[in-house]
Design an enzyme around this catalytic site. Structure first.
Site, mmCIF file in Angstrom:
data_model
loop_
_atom_site.group_PDB
_atom_site.id
_atom_site.type_symbol
_atom_site.label_atom_id
_atom_site.label_comp_id
_atom_site.label_asym_id
_atom_site.label_seq_id
_atom_site.Cartn_x
_atom_site.Cartn_y
_atom_site.Cartn_z
ATOM 1 N N HIS A 120 0.800 -0.703 -0.245
ATOM 2 C CA HIS A 120 0.257 0.201 -0.191
ATOM 3 C C HIS A 120 0.837 1.227 0.126
ATOM 4 O O HIS A 120 1.799 1.347 1.367
ATOM 5 C CB HIS A 120 -0.961 0.363 1.205
ATOM 6 C CG HIS A 120 -2.109 -1.015 1.267
ATOM 7 N ND1 HIS A 120 -2.013 -2.182 1.571
ATOM 8 C CD2 HIS A 120 -3.199 -0.519 0.764
ATOM 9 C CE1 HIS A 120 -3.120 -3.021 1.574
ATOM 10 N NE2 HIS A 120 -4.122 -2.277 1.104
ATOM 11 N N ASN A 150 8.036 -4.199 3.720
ATOM 12 C CA ASN A 150 6.823 -4.219 3.814
ATOM 13 C C ASN A 150 6.430 -4.707 4.892
ATOM 14 O O ASN A 150 5.974 -3.719 5.958
ATOM 15 C CB ASN A 150 5.729 -5.069 2.768
ATOM 16 C CG ASN A 150 4.457 -4.347 2.784
ATOM 17 O OD1 ASN A 150 4.232 -3.435 3.281
ATOM 18 N ND2 ASN A 150 3.417 -5.532 2.359
#
Length: 267
Positions: A120, A150
């Protein structure tokens, strides 16, 4: 001190080599997500090809049909929205963005068996309601991201921003990928960024700064002035501020470096 650090990156930049041209300003359809209602301005004309703005409830994206990723996401991050986001169940509803042409968008198949996360840019953890949460899972808000990066480095940066926003009351945040060097790679049809950045501006302090880090496990996390980041990526990220203002540094929290705990992959 930063010029020496990034000299090699700037010289080798294939996609994002800054060009000495006027800014290519975008008249945003969702100005509330941006500081002074002014979206970032593209300095490098290579980046302006096949760009489209996508507006969502609490964030906006400018998407590149060349990289099939966002060039940036933008959030007007408010403490009340973060309070509303707490306790919402993550649904992992990743989906292709139907508003983008098929020849310019990422598909779920691009990420399948790639070994990389769908990372994201505007974080799911910032979304205050189910509709915004679903919006955040569009692939137009994703980049191919190293799994450990991440789940460890990037997750800690996102959490640091949330803590800052709760303390400050409001932050303007610009998040995006950088594609530096001559040996760029793809997963499916999607370009893999070499680096990621997150710009934070505090209206209360009237200061900004940026985290900048390679897209790999155990990468070093740099905190740099916005002016320096703009030079690297070829985008004027906070166009309403003067260069002098963008040289001044907001005090960003130090991010602890440690390995991610195992979590199931969603790639």
């Amino acid at each position: 001190m930063f010029q020496k650090l990034f000299a090699g990156l700037a010289l080798g930049a294939a996609l994002l080599a800054p060009a000495l041209v006027p800014s290519l300003a975008l008249a945003s359809n969702c100005p509330s997500h941006y500081l002074d209602a002014r979206a970032p301005e593209i300095k490098n004309p290579k980046l302006a090809t096949a760009t489209r703005e996508l507006c969502y409830g609490v964030f906006g994206v400018v998407h590149s049909g060349v990289t099939r990723t966002p060039l940036w996401s933008a959030e007007n991050l408010r403490a009340d929205n973060l309070e509303a986001a707490e306790g919402l169940k993550r649904d992992n509803a990743f989906h292709a963005e139907s508003r983008l042409p098929r020849g310019e968008r990422a598909e779920l198949a691009d990420y399948a068996r790639s070994g990389l996360d769908r990372g994201h840019m505007a974080p799911n953890g910032n979304m205050p309601d189910p509709r915004s949460q679903r919006d955040s899972f569009t692939l137009a808000n994703m980049v191919p991201q190293d799994h450990e990066h991440n789940r460890a480095i990037w997750a800690r940066i996102e959490e640091a921003v949330r803590k800052m926003a709760k303390k400050e009351g409001q932050l303007y945040v610009i998040t995006g990928p950088a594609f530096l060097g001559a040996n760029l790679r793809k997963v499916g049809n999607v370009l893999v960024p070499t680096h990621l950045y997150k710009v934070v501006y505090s209206p209360r302090q009237k200061l900004a700064a940026a985290w900048f880090t390679e897209n790999r496990a155990q990468a070093e996390i740099q905190v740099i002035p916005v002016a320096e980041l703009e030079r690297i990526v070829g985008i004027e990220l906070l166009p309403s501020l003067s260069r002098q203002q963008k040289e001044r540094m907001l005090n960003l929290p130090k991010i602890r470096q440690k390995k991610a705990r195992f979590t199931p992959r969603f790639s």
